[in-house]
Design a protein around this motif. Structure first.
Motif, short mmCIF file in Angstrom:
data_model
loop_
_atom_site.label_atom_id
_atom_site.label_comp_id
_atom_site.label_asym_id
_atom_site.label_seq_id
_atom_site.Cartn_x
_atom_site.Cartn_y
_atom_site.Cartn_z
N ALA A 87 -21.88 5.69 -42.46
CA ALA A 87 -22.86 6.81 -43.10
C ALA A 87 -23.37 7.51 -42.13
O ALA A 87 -23.58 7.33 -40.87
CB ALA A 87 -24.14 5.98 -43.94
N PRO A 88 -23.82 8.79 -42.38
CA PRO A 88 -23.47 9.77 -43.85
C PRO A 88 -22.04 10.19 -43.71
O PRO A 88 -21.45 10.60 -42.91
CB PRO A 88 -24.48 10.65 -43.86
N ASP A 89 -21.47 10.01 -44.96
CA ASP A 89 -20.14 10.61 -45.41
C ASP A 89 -19.09 10.17 -44.62
O ASP A 89 -17.83 10.79 -45.12
CB ASP A 89 -20.23 12.27 -45.36
N GLY A 114 -24.52 5.42 -48.42
CA GLY A 114 -24.17 6.91 -48.08
C GLY A 114 -22.64 7.14 -47.29
O GLY A 114 -22.52 7.94 -46.65
#
Length: 298
Positions: A87-89, A114
């Motif tokens: 995280a994130p993404d 996330g």
């Protein structure tokens, strides 16, 4: 800039898959529970992590190729907390053969922390992995699949997209492994009948593999069964039992009876009970030979 990715799981399949990613120019950080298995990759320029969680960085990609659901769950939610490290993404590209339900649960866990999970189980034995000839099934969020496509293309020539439902690719994988096991049983029964009838099963299976059953499963496994070549095992009997159990679990969840899968499960259990656990999973064919009163041909 060359993409940096992590890779967890360097077994018979994971090692050649990771090697192909290195050859394609990716910068790899790798982890395996038995650290020595990383040595061939380290010699080629990979970085070895001390812990599984150390292969990940925020917004990055980690590929996992693990033996079972428990190992995958421990990686994502356990002390290494892959879902949090990405995280994130970040994206977790899960290439293991696991339960569709487990994949969906872990994808939800990733989302809550996330990060994103994409399922990408493969068809092909270690020699196919080494030759970059894996057939890859993929499912999950479209944007994440687009990002990992170059990674998948470095491991196989064909990618089959089964949509946004992240568990879909695992449904296809367990269905396919069930069909392979059914073919192994069919060949075993046919070989037993031909042996007792005085017919050369190797010649017959060779003919079938070139004509009415001209498919990789028959072409690859036919000679193993005809000649009793069950060692060295590229995919051991207990792993076959695990995959049939996964198929039965998926069938139960879908209220779809699979009576042949139940029979195949008994074949695997019987083979393991007879001390054949270290043989290739194609050795379930010996069950038909046992039933026909034949001695092992190997």
């Amino acid at each position: 800039m060359t993409q940096k990715i992590g890779f967890v799981g360097l077994g018979a399949m994971g090692l050649p898959m990771a090697a192909n990613l290195l050859a394609a120019g990716f910068h790899l950080t790798v982890y395996n529970r038995t650290a020595s298995k990383a040595e061939p990759l380290v010699a080629k320029g990979a970085h070895r992590a001390a812990r599984a969680g150390d292969v990940a960085h925020p917004g990055g990609v980690v590929v996992s190729m693990l033996a079972d659901d428990a190992s995958l769950e421990a990686l994502v939610t356990g002390e290494d907390a892959l879902a949090e490290h990405l995280a994130p993404d970040g994206i977790h590209l899960s290439m293991s053969t696991v339960s569709p339900a487990t994949t969906r649960e872990l994808a939800a866990y990733h989302a809550s922390h996330g990060s994103v999970m994409v399922a990408a189980p493969v068809f092909g034995r270690p020699n196919a992995a080494q030759a970059k000839q894996l057939r890859i099934c993929v499912s999950g969020p479209a944007d994440a699949k687009a990002k990992v496509k170059p990674i998948l293309e470095a491991m196989g020539p064909e990618i089959f997209d089964f949509g946004d439902n992240v568990g879909a690719a695992n449904v296809v994988k367990v269905a396919g492994n069930f069909m392979i096991a059914a073919a192994l049983e069919a060949m075993g029964e046919a070989v037993a009948m031909m042996r007792k009838s005085g017919v050369d099963p190797a010649a017959a299976l060779d003919m079938f593999a070139k004509t009415i059953f001209a498919a990789p499963v028959y072409q690859g496994y036919g000679p193993l069964i005809a000649y009793g070549r069950f060692t060295p095992a590229e995919f051991r009997l207990p792993l076959g039992l695990k995959d049939i159990d996964l198929a039965l679990q998926a069938a139960t969840a879908a209220n779809a009876p699979m009576p042949m899968a139940s029979m195949l499960r008994d074949r695997f259990v019987s083979a393991i009970a007879k001390g054949r656990a270290d043989l290739d999973w194609s050795a379930i064919a010996l069950g038909a030979a046992d039933d026909a009163g034949l001695k092992e041909s190997r």
